[in-house]
Design an enzyme around this catalytic site. Structure first.
Site, PDB file in Angstrom:
ATOM      1  N   CYS A  97      49.473  29.480  16.436  1.00  0.00           N
ATOM      2  CA  CYS A  97      50.788  29.923  16.928  1.00  0.00           C
ATOM      3  C   CYS A  97      50.637  31.129  17.852  1.00  0.00           C
ATOM      4  O   CYS A  97      49.536  31.554  18.176  1.00  0.00           O
ATOM      5  CB  CYS A  97      51.680  30.308  15.763  1.00  0.00           C
ATOM      6  SG  CYS A  97      51.646  29.116  14.429  1.00  0.00           S
TER       7      CYS A  97
HETATM    8  N1  GLN Z   1      47.764  26.797  10.306  1.00  0.00           N
HETATM    9  C1  GLN Z   1      49.076  27.117  10.793  1.00  0.00           C
HETATM   10  C2  GLN Z   1      50.130  26.226  10.188  1.00  0.00           C
HETATM   11  O1  GLN Z   1      50.024  25.033  10.277  1.00  0.00           O
HETATM   12  C3  GLN Z   1      49.091  26.937  12.274  1.00  0.00           C
HETATM   13  C4  GLN Z   1      50.166  27.711  12.909  1.00  0.00           C
HETATM   14  C5  GLN Z   1      49.679  29.116  13.038  1.00  0.00           C
HETATM   15  O2  GLN Z   1      48.804  29.425  13.859  1.00  0.00           O
HETATM   16  N2  GLN Z   1      50.206  29.942  12.193  1.00  0.00           N
HETATM   17  O3  GLN Z   1      51.061  26.696   9.627  1.00  0.00           O
END
Ligand code: GLN
Length: 229
Positions: free
Chosen positions: A2
């Protein structure tokens, strides 16, 4: 992966930080410039801000660009401490508003850019969702934000492939980590911005090196290398 943004300073509007800049979170939701993992951030958005000592949030599992009300309301949301994010869900993670940052324990607002194996995180009844970011937020809240650097180093040791950029605010300070992804700081006369990527081309933006802990208080910005780097 994100994109997130934090503000500490004079009260400013959520719109001025996220919607109005040429490359703010709104544009980063469909056309980020520095994103290394994932193409866009269409799986949700969240804006959080402190109203006195109270953290307040507005989150959605839809793209920021499609929201019918955010552009109307965001100019009226003003605060001296703001944490906002747009989400690109990792494969296998739920798409729901409770999986979108900022997460809260009632005192802090917290966002995670990255990916971590859920098997290395404790299950927690306090987690808001079942995605990695929500479980990681629950662990960080449980350990306390003063232990953020130690918690990140410990999680990284358990999952060497983890990317662990955290950004959190509690109304009077911001704390953040770089561990596998980008983060920049902008010192403005009225406050400090931390952001996954610059929201404009101001030459005053500075990149934070990887594997660092950042702390922003009214007296300034402090950086410390994280052990285990
Ligand atoms: N691993 C995170 C999720 O799916 C990906 C989004 C982020 O970078 N927080 O919630």
């Amino acid at each position: 992966m994100c994109r997130h943004l934090g503000w500490l300073g004079e009260p400013v509007s959520v719109a001025s930080l996220t919607l109005e800049p040429a490359n703010g979170l709104l544009v980063q939701s469909y056309s980020p410039r520095r994103q290394k993992h994932g193409l866009m951030n269409a799986d949700g958005w969240g804006v959080g801000f402190f109203d006195g000592a109270t953290p307040r949030r507005w989150r959605s599992a839809t793209p920021m660009w499609g929201d019918a009300s955010l552009a109307s309301v965001a100019p009226a949301l003003r605060s001296g401490c703001i944490v906002a994010a747009v989400r690109s869900a990792s494969i296998g993670m739920p798409i729901e508003a409770t999986a979108v940052a900022p997460f809260t324990d009632g005192h802090w607002l917290l966002s995670h850019n990255g990916l971590v194996d859920r098997d290395v995180l404790p299950l927690s009844a306090a987690a808001e969702s079942t995605n990695d970011s929500a479980l990681l937020a629950a662990l960080i809240f449980d350990r306390g934000l003063d232990a953020l650097g130690d918690t990140i180093v410990e999680v990284a040791a358990a999952d060497p492939n983890a990317r662990l950029n955290i950004l959190a605010g509690n109304g009077s300070r911001l704390v953040a980590t770089t561990w596998g992804d980008t983060l920049s700081v902008l010192r403005r006369p009225d406050g400090v911005v931390l952001a996954s990527e610059p929201y404009d081309d101001d030459p005053a933006w500075e990149e934070i090196p990887d594997r660092h802990l950042v702390e922003v208080t009214p007296s300034g910005v402090q950086l410390a290398a994280l052990k285990g780097a």
